[in-house]
Design an enzyme around this catalytic site. Structure first.
Site, short mmCIF file in Angstrom:
data_model
loop_
_atom_site.label_atom_id
_atom_site.label_comp_id
_atom_site.label_asym_id
_atom_site.label_seq_id
_atom_site.Cartn_x
_atom_site.Cartn_y
_atom_site.Cartn_z
N CYS A 147 -159.59 28.06 54.86
CA CYS A 147 -159.83 29.30 54.26
C CYS A 147 -159.27 29.54 53.07
O CYS A 147 -158.23 30.18 53.01
CB CYS A 147 -159.48 30.54 55.48
SG CYS A 147 -160.23 32.02 54.90
N CYS A 201 -166.58 32.63 53.19
CA CYS A 201 -165.26 33.32 52.94
C CYS A 201 -165.31 34.79 52.82
O CYS A 201 -165.71 35.25 51.83
CB CYS A 201 -164.51 32.57 51.87
SG CYS A 201 -162.97 33.12 51.71
#
Length: 410
Positions: free
Chosen positions: A164, A340
């Site tokens: 991430c 994201c």
């Protein structure tokens, strides 16, 4: 347990990738003999930790028992894998016993290398040093945000690969939004020190992100790599293009360097350069061992390492592994999709969705959600919809919006 059991499919890892892949395979072939090698007693919804650090979620909602998410028909081997012997289709476990497989799927994740930053491990969780990358530390992030009234807050990001890649920014934006809401942001010097050369790797999302950098008056410092922390002195040292710089802080949110798990990196399955499982970036099959696959963060594929990538990869590995089990070639390709959801403020998100080479891969038409702009609907997706889909869909083999396109024979 038998000392040398044999299973049609052995999956290494009971994280999101391992569980989702097993569930997808069993949806297609309920009688399949699947074993998952996983020592942990708990399973975490890691995308939720940003929200914990931002005071949106309570940490316990991101944790469930491993037993509760393990697919019912799976044989759970509650141990850690130690070494691989792919020439003999065998995995040796931590206690020295072995497991033999027809198909091996490595979903071992990525290792957080806290030790690579000198002084960090002994000061985590105190002295104003925190990280949303750990379940027990994310609540401390929110505690620091609530208590900080003035001073310097530094948010660091190491070199890729990390899972991430937007998470370091998410922590910063949510913190700034909370400080702005309390009227103290003007007394806090916020710095984003990124080891990379850009704020975000896909240019289409930069304008919206830069608007928030300016709104929160964030000092953006690129090519800065955190190398050491002195917690009691509240100083952090960064390696920069000009040498080293030591700065004082009142709050330091650290993202650790991340590497392949050591037992993967030391194995015949590893890519020589990265240490991750050496797989074809489209089929996710090992480049040297046709009955071995990699899925999730453990793979060498050049996609963003996110839970959304896992959600897309797991069904593809499921159909390709079943094809291999039947002696057939791979039937589906992965396009590098990752997502994201950048939490730029409480209530709004820039929903970055993209694939290989930065190609935009939005899940929704622009008139529904324009992912390049902060949207309330994207926040609803992140805060309400995606956690529900994770626990009730992805981990149970439901493939909403990610069902693989299977190639038909010519």
């Amino acid at each position: 347990m038998a000392q040398n059991p044999t299973h049609e499919v052995v999956i290494i890892g009971g994280g999101s990738a391992g569980i989702a892949t097993a569930a997808s395979m069993l949806k297609r072939r309920p009688a399949l003999d699947v074993a998952i090698v996983e020592p942990s007693e708990h399973h975490y919804y890691q995308p939720g930790w940003t929200m914990v650090g931002g005071g949106v979620f309570d940490a316990p909602v991101t944790c469930r028992s491993m037993a509760s998410v393990m697919p019912r028909k799976v044989r759970w081997i509650r141990q850690a894998a130690a070494t691989f012997q792919p020439e003999s289709n065998r995995v040796t476990l931590a206690d020295g016993s072995t497991v033999t497989y027809g198909i091996l799927i490595v979903a071992a994740g990525i290792r957080l290398a806290w030790e690579k930053i000198e002084g960090l491990e002994e000061t985590l969780g105190k002295n104003g040093v925190t990280s949303n990358y750990r379940y027990d530390l994310a609540p401390y992030t929110w505690e620091l945000v609530q208590n900080l009234k003035s001073g310097r807050a530094i948010f660091s990001q190491p070199a890729m690969p990390i899972k991430c890649a937007g998470a370091p920014q998410k922590a910063m934006y949510l913190s700034c939004d909370a400080w702005m809401d309390r009227g103290v942001l003007g007394d806090i010097d916020v710095e984003f020190r990124n080891a990379g050369g850009v704020l975000f790797g896909v240019k289409e999302f930069l304008p919206a992100l830069m608007e928030y950098v300016e709104k929160y008056r964030i000092a953006l410092k690129l090519n800065q790599n955190l190398v050491s922390v002195d917690g009691p002195a509240k100083t952090a040292t960064f390696k920069t293009e000009a040498g080293e710089e030591t700065v004082e802080f009142d709050m330091l949110h650290v993202v650790p360097p991340q590497v392949a798990p050591q037992f993967v990196a030391d194995s015949p399955l590893a890519d020589a350069q990265s240490g991750f499982v050496d797989i074809d970036k489209f089929t996710l099959r090992h480049v040297r061992y046709p009955n071995v696959f990699g899925v999730g963060d453990a793979g060498s594929t050049p996609n963003a390492k996110t839970a959304a990538a896992v959600r897309k990869q797991a069904p593809i590995v499921a159909v390709n592994a079943l094809a291999a089990l039947d002696g057939k070639p791979p039937v589906a390709d992965y396009d590098g999709y990752g997502s994201c959801p950048l939490t730029v403020e409480r209530g709004r998100i820039v929903l970055a969705e993209f694939g290989y080479d930065g190609k935009l891969l939005p899940s929704f038409p622009k008139w529904v959600i324009d992912g390049t702009r902060p949207r309330k609907l994207s926040w609803l997706l992140k805060s309400e919809v995606l956690p529900w889909i994770y626990w009730n869909g992805m981990l149970k083999g439901h493939e909403w919006l990610v069902r693989p396109q299977v190639k038909t024979a010519a």
